[in-house]
Design a protein around this motif. Structure first.
Motif, short mmCIF file in Angstrom:
data_model
loop_
_atom_site.label_atom_id
_atom_site.label_comp_id
_atom_site.label_asym_id
_atom_site.label_seq_id
_atom_site.Cartn_x
_atom_site.Cartn_y
_atom_site.Cartn_z
N GLU A 177 0.84 -1.21 0.00
CA GLU A 177 0.00 0.00 0.00
C GLU A 177 0.87 1.25 0.00
O GLU A 177 0.64 2.19 -0.77
CB GLU A 177 -0.88 0.04 1.25
N ALA A 178 1.87 1.28 0.88
CA ALA A 178 2.70 2.47 1.07
C ALA A 178 3.47 2.85 -0.19
O ALA A 178 3.67 4.04 -0.45
CB ALA A 178 3.66 2.25 2.23
N VAL A 179 3.90 1.84 -0.97
CA VAL A 179 4.74 2.13 -2.14
C VAL A 179 3.98 2.10 -3.46
O VAL A 179 4.58 2.13 -4.53
CB VAL A 179 5.98 1.20 -2.20
N GLY A 180 2.65 2.01 -3.40
CA GLY A 180 1.83 2.13 -4.60
C GLY A 180 1.58 0.85 -5.37
O GLY A 180 0.97 0.90 -6.45
N ILE A 181 2.00 -0.28 -4.85
CA ILE A 181 1.78 -1.54 -5.57
C ILE A 181 0.30 -1.90 -5.59
O ILE A 181 -0.18 -2.47 -6.57
CB ILE A 181 2.64 -2.67 -4.95
N VAL A 182 -0.40 -1.56 -4.54
CA VAL A 182 -1.86 -1.65 -4.52
C VAL A 182 -2.39 -0.28 -4.09
O VAL A 182 -1.69 0.48 -3.43
CB VAL A 182 -2.40 -2.76 -3.57
N ASP A 183 -3.60 0.03 -4.51
CA ASP A 183 -4.25 1.29 -4.16
C ASP A 183 -5.48 0.97 -3.33
O ASP A 183 -6.48 0.51 -3.85
CB ASP A 183 -4.65 2.06 -5.42
N THR A 184 -5.36 1.20 -2.02
CA THR A 184 -6.50 0.93 -1.15
C THR A 184 -7.18 2.21 -0.69
O THR A 184 -7.95 2.19 0.27
CB THR A 184 -6.09 0.08 0.09
N HIS A 185 -6.90 3.32 -1.39
CA HIS A 185 -7.69 4.52 -1.12
C HIS A 185 -9.14 4.17 -1.43
O HIS A 185 -9.43 3.43 -2.38
CB HIS A 185 -7.25 5.69 -2.01
N LEU A 186 -10.04 4.68 -0.65
CA LEU A 186 -11.45 4.38 -0.86
C LEU A 186 -11.91 4.87 -2.22
O LEU A 186 -11.47 5.93 -2.69
CB LEU A 186 -12.31 5.02 0.23
N VAL A 187 -12.78 4.10 -2.85
CA VAL A 187 -13.39 4.52 -4.11
C VAL A 187 -14.09 5.86 -3.83
O VAL A 187 -14.81 5.99 -2.86
CB VAL A 187 -14.39 3.45 -4.62
N GLY A 188 -13.81 6.84 -4.65
CA GLY A 188 -14.37 8.17 -4.45
C GLY A 188 -13.43 9.12 -3.73
O GLY A 188 -13.65 10.33 -3.73
N SER A 189 -12.34 8.61 -3.14
CA SER A 189 -11.35 9.45 -2.47
C SER A 189 -10.62 10.29 -3.52
O SER A 189 -10.35 9.83 -4.62
CB SER A 189 -10.35 8.58 -1.71
N HIS A 190 -10.26 11.51 -3.13
CA HIS A 190 -9.49 12.37 -4.04
C HIS A 190 -8.12 11.78 -4.34
O HIS A 190 -7.50 12.15 -5.32
CB HIS A 190 -9.34 13.79 -3.45
N ARG A 191 -7.65 10.84 -3.54
CA ARG A 191 -6.34 10.22 -3.75
C ARG A 191 -6.41 8.96 -4.60
O ARG A 191 -5.41 8.47 -5.09
CB ARG A 191 -5.69 9.87 -2.41
N ARG A 192 -7.61 8.40 -4.76
CA ARG A 192 -7.76 7.15 -5.53
C ARG A 192 -7.20 7.35 -6.93
O ARG A 192 -7.55 8.27 -7.65
CB ARG A 192 -9.23 6.76 -5.62
N GLY A 193 -6.24 6.49 -7.32
CA GLY A 193 -5.63 6.57 -8.65
C GLY A 193 -4.55 7.62 -8.80
O GLY A 193 -3.96 7.74 -9.87
N SER A 194 -4.25 8.35 -7.73
CA SER A 194 -3.28 9.45 -7.84
C SER A 194 -1.84 8.97 -8.07
O SER A 194 -1.00 9.74 -8.51
CB SER A 194 -3.34 10.36 -6.61
N SER A 195 -1.58 7.70 -7.81
CA SER A 195 -0.22 7.18 -7.99
C SER A 195 0.12 7.02 -9.48
O SER A 195 1.28 6.95 -9.83
CB SER A 195 -0.07 5.83 -7.30
#
Length: 176
Positions: free
Chosen positions: A153-171
Motif C-alpha cells: 500500500e505504502a509504495v503504490g503496488i496496490v491502491d486501497t484509497h477508498l473509491v471516491g477518495s481524491h487520492r484514488r488513482g493518484s499514484s
C-alpha cells in the motif's frame, strides 16, 4: 503530520532501492505500534540508520546494535534492529538478480482492491502472502503478510484509497 503523509507520500510509487529499503524497515518497526509513532520518529530513524543506505546498514556490527539500542529517539526493539541489518544484507544480495525494487514490484497483482469503506480495506492478499514467503526465502526477516501488504500500500503496488477518495488513482499505477 499524518494528513501530510497521507496526502503526499502514502501510496505513491517507490522505485529506488534506498526508498524501498526504508519503507520495508519502517513497516517492520511499525509492527504492533501505530504508524503515527513511526512517522514521528522517522527523522531519528533516518539519522540512526544512515539514511537507510543498504550498504552502510549491511556493514553494521555489534557496536552498531548497541548504539541503536541506546538511542531513545527510535524504537529500541532488538529483534527489529537486527532484522533491519539482516534485511540490508539481503537487499545487497538481491542486486545480482535485479534488486529489491524489482523483486517487490514483481508481486503487483492484476487488479487492486476497490474498497468503499474502511471496513472493506484488506490487510493481506495472496500477493502479500507470496511476497512475505519469497522475501523470507531470500533471507529477509520481519516480513509477514500483513506487514508486506502495508508495504505494498505504502509504495503504490496496490491502491486501497477508498473509491471516491481524491487520492484514488493518484499514484498513476492504477486508474480506478
Amino acid at each position: 503530520m499524518m494528513q501530510d503523509y497521507y496526502d503526499t507520500e502514502w501510496g505513491m510509487p517507490v522505485r529506488d532501492e534506498r526508498g524501498m529499503f526504508e519503507r520495508l524497515s519502517l513497516e517492520a518497526f511499525q509492527s504492533g505500534l501505530s504508524w503515527a509513532t513511526i512517522l514521528r520518529k522517522r527523522p531519528a530513524f533516518r539519522r540512526a540508520f544512515d539514511e537507510f543506505d543498504p550498504d552502510t546498514v549491511a556493514a553494521y556490527d555489534e557496536a552498531d546494535v548497541e548504539r541503536l539500542m541506546a538511542d531513545a529517539a527510535i524504537v529500541r526493539n532488538l529483534s527489529k534492529i537486527r532484522a533491519t541489518i539482516t534485511n540490508a544484507r539481503a537487499t545487497v544480495g538481491l542486486r545480482e538478480r535485479g534488486g529489491l525494487v524489482e523483486f517487490v514490484w514483481s508481486f503487483q497483482p492484476e487488479s487492486t482492491p476497490e474498497p468503499r469503506s474502511i471496513e472493506e480495506v484488506p490487510t493481506t492478499s495472496p500477493e502479500s502472502l507470496a511476497l512475505a514467503k519469497a522475501l523470507r526465502k531470500e533471507g529477509f526477516a520481519f516480513v509477514g503478510p500483513t506487514t508486506m501488504f502495508a508495504l505494498m500500500e505504502a509504495v503504490g503496488i496496490v491502491d486501497t484509497h477508498l473509491v471516491g477518495s481524491h487520492r484514488r488513482g493518484s499514484s498513476g499505477v492504477w486508474t480506478t
